[in-house]
Design a protein around this motif. Structure first.
Motif, PDB file in Angstrom:
ATOM      1  N   VAL A  66       0.832  -1.208   0.000  1.00  0.00           N
ATOM      2  CA  VAL A  66       0.000   0.000   0.000  1.00  0.00           C
ATOM      3  C   VAL A  66       0.866   1.258   0.000  1.00  0.00           C
ATOM      4  N   VAL A  67       1.903   1.271   0.830  1.00  0.00           N
ATOM      5  CA  VAL A  67       2.772   2.452   0.914  1.00  0.00           C
ATOM      6  C   VAL A  67       3.505   2.685  -0.399  1.00  0.00           C
ATOM      7  N   LEU A  68       4.037   1.645  -1.001  1.00  0.00           N
ATOM      8  CA  LEU A  68       4.776   1.812  -2.251  1.00  0.00           C
ATOM      9  C   LEU A  68       3.847   2.164  -3.409  1.00  0.00           C
ATOM     10  N   LEU A  69       2.639   1.626  -3.406  1.00  0.00           N
ATOM     11  CA  LEU A  69       1.673   2.043  -4.427  1.00  0.00           C
ATOM     12  C   LEU A  69       1.338   3.527  -4.282  1.00  0.00           C
ATOM     13  N   GLY A  70       1.229   3.980  -3.029  1.00  0.00           N
ATOM     14  CA  GLY A  70       0.990   5.400  -2.805  1.00  0.00           C
ATOM     15  C   GLY A  70       2.119   6.256  -3.332  1.00  0.00           C
ATOM     16  N   TRP A  71       3.356   5.845  -3.070  1.00  0.00           N
ATOM     17  CA  TRP A  71       4.506   6.593  -3.578  1.00  0.00           C
ATOM     18  C   TRP A  71       4.566   6.562  -5.107  1.00  0.00           C
ATOM     19  N   THR A  72       4.007   5.545  -5.712  1.00  0.00           N
ATOM     20  CA  THR A  72       4.072   5.421  -7.167  1.00  0.00           C
ATOM     21  C   THR A  72       3.125   6.378  -7.863  1.00  0.00           C
ATOM     22  N   PHE A  73       1.902   6.501  -7.359  1.00  0.00           N
ATOM     23  CA  PHE A  73       0.878   7.222  -8.119  1.00  0.00           C
ATOM     24  C   PHE A  73       0.500   8.580  -7.528  1.00  0.00           C
ATOM     25  N   ILE A  74       0.479   8.712  -6.215  1.00  0.00           N
ATOM     26  CA  ILE A  74      -0.002   9.961  -5.622  1.00  0.00           C
ATOM     27  C   ILE A  74       0.862  11.165  -6.000  1.00  0.00           C
ATOM     28  N   PRO A  75       2.207  11.087  -5.938  1.00  0.00           N
ATOM     29  CA  PRO A  75       2.986  12.272  -6.334  1.00  0.00           C
ATOM     30  C   PRO A  75       2.746  12.713  -7.770  1.00  0.00           C
ATOM     31  N   VAL A  76       2.518  11.752  -8.676  1.00  0.00           N
ATOM     32  CA  VAL A  76       2.301  12.098 -10.079  1.00  0.00           C
ATOM     33  C   VAL A  76       1.005  12.877 -10.245  1.00  0.00           C
ATOM     34  N   LEU A  77      -0.042  12.436  -9.543  1.00  0.00           N
ATOM     35  CA  LEU A  77      -1.359  13.034  -9.727  1.00  0.00           C
ATOM     36  C   LEU A  77      -1.557  14.293  -8.901  1.00  0.00           C
ATOM     37  N   ILE A  78      -0.768  14.478  -7.842  1.00  0.00           N
ATOM     38  CA  ILE A  78      -1.011  15.621  -6.972  1.00  0.00           C
ATOM     39  C   ILE A  78       0.069  16.688  -7.103  1.00  0.00           C
ATOM     40  N   THR A  79       1.290  16.408  -6.678  1.00  0.00           N
ATOM     41  CA  THR A  79       2.281  17.468  -6.569  1.00  0.00           C
ATOM     42  C   THR A  79       3.505  17.273  -7.436  1.00  0.00           C
ATOM     43  N   GLY A  80       3.694  16.097  -8.017  1.00  0.00           N
ATOM     44  CA  GLY A  80       4.957  15.863  -8.699  1.00  0.00           C
ATOM     45  C   GLY A  80       6.012  15.480  -7.673  1.00  0.00           C
ATOM     46  N   LEU A 155      10.484   7.410 -11.118  1.00  0.00           N
ATOM     47  CA  LEU A 155      10.379   6.719 -12.402  1.00  0.00           C
ATOM     48  C   LEU A 155       9.051   7.024 -13.070  1.00  0.00           C
ATOM     49  N   VAL A 156       7.961   6.869 -12.335  1.00  0.00           N
ATOM     50  CA  VAL A 156       6.631   7.095 -12.903  1.00  0.00           C
ATOM     51  C   VAL A 156       6.444   8.566 -13.261  1.00  0.00           C
ATOM     52  N   ALA A 157       6.916   9.467 -12.390  1.00  0.00           N
ATOM     53  CA  ALA A 157       6.754  10.891 -12.655  1.00  0.00           C
ATOM     54  C   ALA A 157       7.521  11.315 -13.903  1.00  0.00           C
ATOM     55  N   THR A 158       8.740  10.806 -14.055  1.00  0.00           N
ATOM     56  CA  THR A 158       9.544  11.175 -15.224  1.00  0.00           C
ATOM     57  C   THR A 158       8.991  10.547 -16.492  1.00  0.00           C
ATOM     58  N   ALA A 159       8.540   9.290 -16.392  1.00  0.00           N
ATOM     59  CA  ALA A 159       7.983   8.628 -17.570  1.00  0.00           C
ATOM     60  C   ALA A 159       6.705   9.298 -18.034  1.00  0.00           C
TER      61      ALA A 159
END
Length: 522
Positions: A66-80, A155-159
């Motif tokens: 759960v924590v790693l999934l949060g780190w994967t998607f939440i920064p991309v959709l909210i703040t970068g 990785l997700v944010a840059t991709a």
């Protein structure tokens, strides 16, 4: 060079706290709150040491996932990712790919979120305290998991940089993300009812997640505790491979994005005067047209409209849990009150564009009326739908005049109080173009106090209408319903008139000070 980047990040963090006392206080309170949950997680892990190996392993894998999934998607959709160390700022420096990428990756831990994530993962090792070897494996998995959290987010944010650079994607994704966030509470309550059934499939799900980049780090000590040392070693090698491969891909994408930066594209163009040609050619008409553009195109305002269907969903969930149909009845005035409350941050949302109002010489009264009219125009369809629709849902058409009255009172009480509050009290909000759910460090305390005072004032002003509605529900006397309609509308009109008059007078006396406050909140 890596150490220099870490030192730079530390100096930026410290200097950010020195800029504002509110920022320091807010960061301390937020950090202590998050630390409380980390300590609570540590106590829970300590107590789990007496449970079965299967239960401990399953819970650890799910928590990590759960924590790693949060780190994967939440920064991309909210703040970068980590705006204080934007890679684009290093374009003019001669840095190797290894130094830049490694420095940026490790600098992520010089901050509250990543540091607390590391502490949370380390606290998980306490569940394996009876066996020293297992606890050592858990410690290694915690360190790798914390490192993977930074790799995945970057990785997700840059991709996704080419996609997220598009303004329309940012607007839609931020608002859509708000939907599951609001439903987390009811969903958790529903899951709690089926906890015993969930325990049956928990080990199976954990076993699958234990080979993914999200849960593999917590599965390593699980294997050691079961005596599967070769599987634990294999899992450790796969975990290291995940981290190394993710880091290598991110590093390459990072350099490519620096060499070929993406440009944000405009979302469209408007011909003619647009909405300005459809409002009265008066100062308050111009203000209302500008405010309506915000409501139609600014995601910070659109987030308020998302609350409406979600409130209905929440009411339906509460009805299923309590079997009290009157829960749905109170949704309408709550939504109307929130719509009126939404303009309490209008001046703060204006940011430096508020200078248009200051320099144009309009009166405070025109400014207040323009914002009230825009919000009322957006709220009018909701007012009619909720006032007429809820009685049909409840099967009690006698409630129509009651809801017409209490909804008008709630909406206009919010508009009146907000017109006064936003004329003097501002706080840091997401800037134009930022995610509507981004919060600036240190703004939480001031914003919380201001909003609390506004909501309490609205509740007090709406109390007479609420009392009449309760009287009808208790006595079933239709007299209260027909009294509520003129009383609610009359009080609402009075609240708006007083709010515009007082707020306009405050504005006329304090334009420069309010402008200074909006600039300081940036």
């Amino acid at each position: 060079m890596v150490a220099h980047l870490l030192s730079l990040k530390w100096n930026l963090l410290v200097n950010g706290f020195k800029r504002s006392t509110w920022q320091l206080v807010g960061s301390i309170i937020g950090g202590l709150y998050a630390l409380f949950w980390v300590v609570l997680l540590g106590f829970g892990s300590f107590e789990l040491a007496d449970e079965s190996v299967e239960l401990r392993g399953s819970i650890a894998v799910l928590v990590f996932s759960v924590v790693l999934l949060g780190w994967t998607f939440i920064p991309v959709l909210i703040t970068g990712v980590d705006l204080t160390m934007d890679p684009a700022r290093f374009n003019t420096f001669v840095l190797s790919r290894r130094d830049l990428s490694m420095g940026l990756l490790l600098s992520g831990f010089v901050g509250i979120p990543a540091a607390l994530t590391l502490l949370a993962f380390l606290s998980q090792t306490l569940m394996w305290r009876p066996e020293l070897g297992t606890m050592t494996a858990a410690l290694l998995g915690a360190l790798l998991g914390a490192l993977m959290s930074q790799v995945l987010s970057r990785l997700v944010a840059t991709a996704a940089l080419a996609v997220t650079a598009n303004r329309r994607f940012q607007d839609i994704s931020a608002i859509l993300l708000f939907i599951p966030l609001m439903l987390i509470g009811p969903a958790m309550a529903s899951l709690a009812d089926g906890f015993e059934r969930a325990m049956e499939w928990l080990p199976t799900v954990a076993a699958v997640l234990g080979w993914t980049p999200f849960g593999i780090f917590a599965a390593i000590p699980w294997d050691v505790a079961q005596g599967h040392l070769w599987i634990a070693l294999l899992r450790l090698l796969v975990a290291v491979l995940y981290v190394g491969l993710g880091y290598a891909v991110w590093s390459r994408l990072l350099m490519r994005s620096l060499e070929n930066p993406s440009e944000s594209k405009a979302s469209g163009s408007i011909e003619g005067l647009g909405i300005f040609g459809k409002v009265p050619a008066t100062p308050w008409g111009a203000v209302s047209a500008r405010a309506l553009i915000y409501w139609l195109k600014d995601p910070r305002y659109a987030g308020s409209l998302v609350v409406v269907p979600l409130m209905l969903v929440l009411a339906w969930i509460m009805y299923n849990q309590t079997e009290n149909l009157h829960v749905v009845l109170w949704v309408a005035p709550v939504v109307m009150a929130l719509m009126g409350f939404s303009i309490s941050a209008d001046v703060s949302y204006d940011s430096t564009a508020f200078s248009l109002h200051v320099l144009s010489g309009i009166t405070g009264r025109d400014d207040r009326w323009g914002r009230v009219v825009a919000c009322a125009a957006v709220s009018a369809p909701l007012y009619l739908i909720l006032s007429l629709g809820v009685p049909f849902i409840l099967g009690d058409l006698a409630l129509i005049p009651a809801l017409l009255g209490i909804n008008a009172c709630a909406l206009m009480a919010g508009l009146g109080v907000s017109s006064i509050a936003s004329a003097r009290y501002t706080y840091a909000v997401p800037l134009p173009g930022e995610s509507p759910f981004k919060s600036h460090p240190g703004s939480g305390v001031r914003m919380m106090v201001t909003q609390l005072v506004i909501m309490v004032s609205m509740a007090i002003l709406t109390a007479p209408a609420v009392a009449l509605l309760i009287s009808y529900l208790v006595t079933n006397n239709s007299l209260w319903v027909w009294l509520l309609l003129p009383l609610g509308v009359g009080l609402g009109v009075l609240y708006v008139w007083l709010g515009v008059k007082i707020g306009g007078r405050w504005l006329d006396k304090g334009w420069p000070e309010l402008m200074q406050a909006t600039v300081r909140n940036r």
